[in-house]
Scaffold this motif. Structure first.
Motif, mmCIF file in Angstrom:
data_model
loop_
_atom_site.group_PDB
_atom_site.id
_atom_site.type_symbol
_atom_site.label_atom_id
_atom_site.label_comp_id
_atom_site.label_asym_id
_atom_site.label_seq_id
_atom_site.Cartn_x
_atom_site.Cartn_y
_atom_site.Cartn_z
ATOM 1 N N ILE A 182 17.798 49.328 70.017
ATOM 2 C CA ILE A 182 18.404 49.859 71.250
ATOM 3 C C ILE A 182 19.662 50.658 70.914
ATOM 4 O O ILE A 182 19.896 51.736 71.454
ATOM 5 N N VAL A 183 20.462 50.134 69.984
ATOM 6 C CA VAL A 183 21.684 50.833 69.592
ATOM 7 C C VAL A 183 21.359 52.242 69.096
ATOM 8 O O VAL A 183 22.024 53.217 69.455
ATOM 9 N N VAL A 184 20.293 52.353 68.294
ATOM 10 C CA VAL A 184 19.925 53.664 67.750
ATOM 11 C C VAL A 184 19.579 54.630 68.882
ATOM 12 O O VAL A 184 20.059 55.772 68.925
ATOM 13 N N VAL A 185 18.748 54.171 69.817
ATOM 14 C CA VAL A 185 18.314 55.052 70.901
ATOM 15 C C VAL A 185 19.499 55.462 71.768
ATOM 16 O O VAL A 185 19.630 56.630 72.155
ATOM 17 N N VAL A 186 20.371 54.505 72.053
ATOM 18 C CA VAL A 186 21.519 54.805 72.906
ATOM 19 C C VAL A 186 22.443 55.798 72.201
ATOM 20 O O VAL A 186 22.869 56.800 72.776
ATOM 21 N N TRP A 187 22.710 55.530 70.931
ATOM 22 C CA TRP A 187 23.579 56.428 70.149
ATOM 23 C C TRP A 187 23.036 57.848 70.171
ATOM 24 O O TRP A 187 23.757 58.824 70.282
ATOM 25 N N HIS A 188 21.729 57.930 70.062
ATOM 26 C CA HIS A 188 21.072 59.234 70.028
ATOM 27 C C HIS A 188 21.098 59.919 71.392
ATOM 28 O O HIS A 188 21.303 61.127 71.489
ATOM 29 N N GLY A 189 20.922 59.126 72.439
ATOM 30 C CA GLY A 189 20.697 59.721 73.749
ATOM 31 C C GLY A 189 21.944 60.036 74.549
ATOM 32 O O GLY A 189 21.933 60.952 75.368
ATOM 33 N N VAL A 190 23.021 59.285 74.317
ATOM 34 C CA VAL A 190 24.194 59.413 75.187
ATOM 35 C C VAL A 190 24.683 60.850 75.253
ATOM 36 O O VAL A 190 24.977 61.374 76.329
ATOM 37 N N GLY A 191 24.725 61.542 74.121
ATOM 38 C CA GLY A 191 25.247 62.907 74.075
ATOM 39 C C GLY A 191 24.504 63.843 75.009
ATOM 40 O O GLY A 191 25.108 64.630 75.737
ATOM 41 N N PHE A 192 23.175 63.721 74.996
ATOM 42 C CA PHE A 192 22.369 64.612 75.819
ATOM 43 C C PHE A 192 22.637 64.371 77.308
ATOM 44 O O PHE A 192 22.856 65.300 78.075
ATOM 45 N N TYR A 193 22.638 63.096 77.704
ATOM 46 C CA TYR A 193 22.811 62.803 79.129
ATOM 47 C C TYR A 193 24.242 63.080 79.565
ATOM 48 O O TYR A 193 24.498 63.414 80.716
ATOM 49 N N LEU A 194 25.163 62.975 78.612
ATOM 50 C CA LEU A 194 26.539 63.352 78.899
ATOM 51 C C LEU A 194 26.600 64.832 79.292
ATOM 52 O O LEU A 194 27.235 65.201 80.276
ATOM 53 N N VAL A 195 25.888 65.662 78.525
ATOM 54 C CA VAL A 195 25.897 67.088 78.834
ATOM 55 C C VAL A 195 25.215 67.336 80.175
ATOM 56 O O VAL A 195 25.694 68.113 81.002
ATOM 57 N N LEU A 196 24.107 66.628 80.388
ATOM 58 C CA LEU A 196 23.396 66.779 81.664
ATOM 59 C C LEU A 196 24.309 66.418 82.839
ATOM 60 O O LEU A 196 24.431 67.167 83.813
ATOM 61 N N PHE A 197 24.973 65.263 82.714
ATOM 62 C CA PHE A 197 25.833 64.814 83.817
ATOM 63 C C PHE A 197 27.063 65.710 83.939
ATOM 64 O O PHE A 197 27.542 65.969 85.042
ATOM 65 N N SER A 198 27.589 66.177 82.815
ATOM 66 C CA SER A 198 28.751 67.062 82.835
ATOM 67 C C SER A 198 28.448 68.306 83.641
ATOM 68 O O SER A 198 29.233 68.737 84.483
#
Lengths: 493, 309
Positions: free
Chosen positions: B173-189
């Motif tokens: 889970i840590v790997v997936v979250v680490w990988h995904g947060v950046g993308f969704y951050l940009v989406l939400f930004s």
């Protein structure tokens, strides 16, 4: 191209028909439709044409490659013809085959087209289907074409002709009598040898001669000696036993070899034949698994080895972080780059438990890496001769030098040739073992049972289950496999 | 639309629809067909066995366990990723304080925005290699190395992260979250930047705290993006094949002892390794059904009234 093969002619006639339809004076639309349909038809024909172009020496019919037979040339190899060789370029590389091809050209004047690849299926399936296969193929690796499928489609040459020909080294013997007994069996399909499993693999423990010499350790012949070395190693901050934990296949080499050596061939066959007492109720199995667990319990495993993959653990072992490691004889070639020059890699048969049926020298051994000759090969005489020469001492030695592994040829390496230390030690071990070899077949027959036992071993090594539970789980896997009606087909006596 | 235009449009649609039917729908139908047989995957000979594969499936502890692991991923991966991404996005866009009257991100937000996106540019294969080095089970691993140096872990007994039944799912889970947060951050930004600043300013004037402006303004106005993110992450959580099969032990991963098994790894093992291809096809059909149900449920459950601004 430009040759007059049958396929070429077929392609041309398809084109001519297309042209004829074009001049019939039908409407333009109908013409386009028809030519599209014809285009579809002629695609396979074009496939023949292009296969012809890439096939190197393709084009000659069999008559062109058949020379005169003689005592030294039993198949009638014809000088000036071409041989199309495809080699699986995996752990053993393909340099050995290039060396063979050079030797073949020198002796017979037959030049070869060499293809070294991992994509056997991708490159060859279309050629088999188009009736334009290579002349000899090392059909190995993850993408090999299934032998039984090829055989059922009539694509494979019965190798009896090669095996019954006189041996290159000693014409008074047949080729089949010069190989290690039992090594041809894996290539059997419906009673015919259609694949030559050429590489002879031995399994067991490996150690560094240098590390042993520095510490004054003697090669352990019993499990007690083995544990004593592990203990001494641990006191010096070296791990005792390393194994490739991510793949429990490797620790099963240790467990299963101990079972076979302790209980003899009967204990091994009980497992392969899915005996209801293969594990639970087998003294050999219990003694073996308890012995391996002792290594775990006493902390003699290399720290962290349970989670390492084969490269990581083997490299650690090469860095003198562990005294022993489990593996087969591909290890030396696999670790060529990581092994220090003075490492002095050595093979060791599994040390004996008390009261073992088999001697210390007994080893798990068997053949692999199937070579095939397609039935529709263009240059059959040369292909057969090539395979006959593979089973000569000269070529077997070439292989041992280039690929650092043994072949199925009995005593097949010239003693004057300097081999790498690990390979040399397998030569000696194989000689010492003589007929005392064994090989489990359940791994080939029942992959699901194999996986279940591997999982149990993984839990055992991590101390999450005890030997009793391991035996139970292994037996449950056996019982489950025995319930499958398909398992009735496999039986060894 | 005039009549001729239908033909015109249909003409253009023909090829893509045909491709879709041939390469997407037809394989689905075939898979369903094969799932009713005892196909072994190596030849075209098989017998029709009805629903036997499906019956066996529901007694297969390994596959059932795999479904539970997927459900666990389904719950935790979207929740953790979305919460973290929302938090970071909010801090980068509206979390800054200090300058009078303005609404802006924390200091250095432009820099963080780039840095957070780095993991997203790595392919899953590289990610697996990278995190295998992080979780490596001996002193050479990043985590173990640090813990040993700090004296928290005995060098002779390093933590075998991916070989511990209790850790392995969380490690993934840590790997997936680490990988995904950046993308969704940009989406939400991006979505946050389209929220008019005056709404925030009005809230600020009324004395809203950071928390209040987040929950009362940002979140409701971002709901569409969150919903999309949820569906994407949910589908990713139903898959997980690449990471599990490369990082964990066993043929196609799933180890130790099936503790990290997901549906896709069980399916692949049965299909390619055990030669139980018909049975594996039944698993594929179940996966398809579950993913479809999931998408529908999520889109329904997260449906809110749209706020126009």
């Amino acid at each position: 191209m430009g040759s007059t093969s049958a396929e070429n002619g077929a392609g041309k006639s398809a084109e001519t028909t297309a042209a004829q339809h074009g001049t019939d004076g039908v409407g333009r639309r109908a013409l386009i439709k028809r030519s599209a349909a014809l285009g579809l038809v002629s695609v396979p024909a074009m496939g023949f044409l292009s296969a012809c172009a890439s096939g190197g020496g393709g084009g000659e019919s069999n008559d062109d490659t058949q020379g005169e037979t003689s005592k030294d040339n039993p198949f009638g190899v014809k000088k000036g013809t071409k041989l199309d060789v495809v080699i699986f370029k995996g752990g053993y590389g393909d340099d050995y085959a290039k060396a063979w091809e050079a030797a073949f050209r020198k002796k017979w004047g037959v030049t070869s087209t060499h293809t070294g690849t991992q994509e056997i299926t991708g490159k060859l399936q279309p050629r088999f289907n188009a009736g334009n296969p290579p002349d000899i193929v090392d059909n190995s690796g993850a993408q090999k074409i299934k032998i039984d499928v090829l055989h059922r489609n009539g694509q494979l040459l019965d190798l009896a002709e090669v095996l019954d020909a006189p041996s290159v080294d000693d014409p008074s013997k047949k080729v089949r009598d010069t190989v290690i007994p039992g090594t041809l069996d894996p290539g059997l399909q419906e009673g015919k040898v259609v694949a030559l499993n050429y590489i002879y693999t031995v399994w067991g423990l490996w150690y560094s001669g240098k590390l042993f010499e520095e510490n004054g350790w003697e090669v352990p012949k019993t499990w007690a000696d083995f544990l004593a070395i592990c203990k001494d190693a641990k006191s010096q901050g070296i791990g005792g036993l390393a194994h490739q934990g991510k793949y429990p296949y490797y620790i099963n080499v240790a467990i299963m070899d101990l079972i076979a050596k302790k209980g003899g061939l009967d204990a091994m066959k009980a497992i392969d034949n899915l005996d209801p007492k293969a594990f639970v109720g087998s003294d050999a199995a219990q003694a073996a698994v308890e012995a391996v667990y002792e290594v775990v319990e006493k902390g003699y495993l290399m720290p962290g080895t349970n989670g390492l993959d084969h490269t990581e653990s083997q490299t650690r072992w090469n860095q003198y972080k562990a005294a022993f490691i489990t593996s087969g004889s591909w290890l030396e070639n696999e670790q060529l780059k990581q092994t220090p020059p003075d490492f002095d890699m050595k093979f060791l048969p599994m040390p004996l438990l008390e009261g073992s049926e088999m001697p210390f020298e007994a080893i798990r051994a068997g053949s692999g890496e199937p070579f095939i000759i397609p039935a529709k090969a263009k240059n059959l005489p040369a292909a057969k001769e090539f395979m006959r020469m593979m089973l000569s001492r000269e070529w077997s030695t070439l292989f041992a030098k280039e690929a650092n592994s043994l072949t199925i040829l009995k005593d097949g390496v010239d003693p004057s040739v300097q081999l790498r230390p690990g390979t040399q030690s397998t030569v000696e071990a194989s000689k010492a073992a003589g007929d005392n070899t064994f090989r489990f077949l359940y791994t080939e027959w029942y992959s699901e049972m194999d996986t279940a036992i591997q999982n149990a071993s993984n839990e055992l090594m991590a101390r999450r289950i005890q030997p009793k539970e391991w035996l139970k789980r292994a037996q449950a896997a056996v019982d489950k496999a025995a319930k499958d009606p398909a398992s009735k087909k496999n039986r060894r006596e | 639309m005039r009549k001729g235009q239908y033909r015109f449009v249909a003409g253009f649609l023909l090829v893509p629809v045909a491709l879709y039917l041939i390469f997407v729908i037809w394989p689905y139908i075939q898979t369903f067909g094969y799932s009713l047989t005892d196909w072994k995957g190596q030849s075209q000979t098989f017998d029709f066995v009805g629903l036997d594969n499906y019956k066996a499936l529901f007694q297969d502890d390994i596959f059932m366990g795999a479904i539970w692991h997927n459900i666990l991923f389904l719950v935790f991966i979207p929740v953790i990723t979305i919460l973290l991404a929302l938090f970071f996005a909010f801090m980068l866009n509206a979390g800054g304080r200090g300058r009078a009257g303005g609404v802006s991100g924390v200091a250095g937000s432009k820099f963080y925005r780039v840095v957070y996106f780095f993991p997203q540019v790595l392919s899953l294969a590289i990610l697996a290699v990278l995190f295998r080095a992080v979780y490596r089970s001996d002193g050479g691993g990043m985590l173990n190395g640090a813990l040993v140096k700090l004296g928290l872990v005995d060098a002779d007994r390093p933590v075998e992260w991916l070989n511990e039944p209790d850790f392995v799912l969380w490690a993934l889970i840590v790997v997936v979250v680490w990988h995904g947060v950046g993308f969704y951050l940009v989406l939400f930004s991006a979505a946050m930047q389209s929220i008019p600043k005056d709404i925030y300013e009005a809230a600020l004037i009324d004395g809203a705290s950071r928390g209040q402006s987040f929950f009362r303004i940002t979140l409701p106005l971002l709901w569409d993006s969150v919903q999309t993110a949820w569906v994407y992450l949910g589908i990713a959580a139903m898959d997980m094949f690449i990471l599990v099969s490369t990082m964990t032990s066993g043929e196609f991963g799933g180890g130790p002892d099936h503790h990290s098994e997901v549906m896709a790894t069980v399916m692949m093992r049965n299909f390619l390794y055990y030669g139980k291809s018909g049975y594996a096809c039944a698993m594929g059909v179940i996966m398809l059904l579950l993913t479809l149900i999931l998408s529908v449920v999520m889109l329904r459950a997260t449906r809110r009234e749209r706020i126009e601004f």
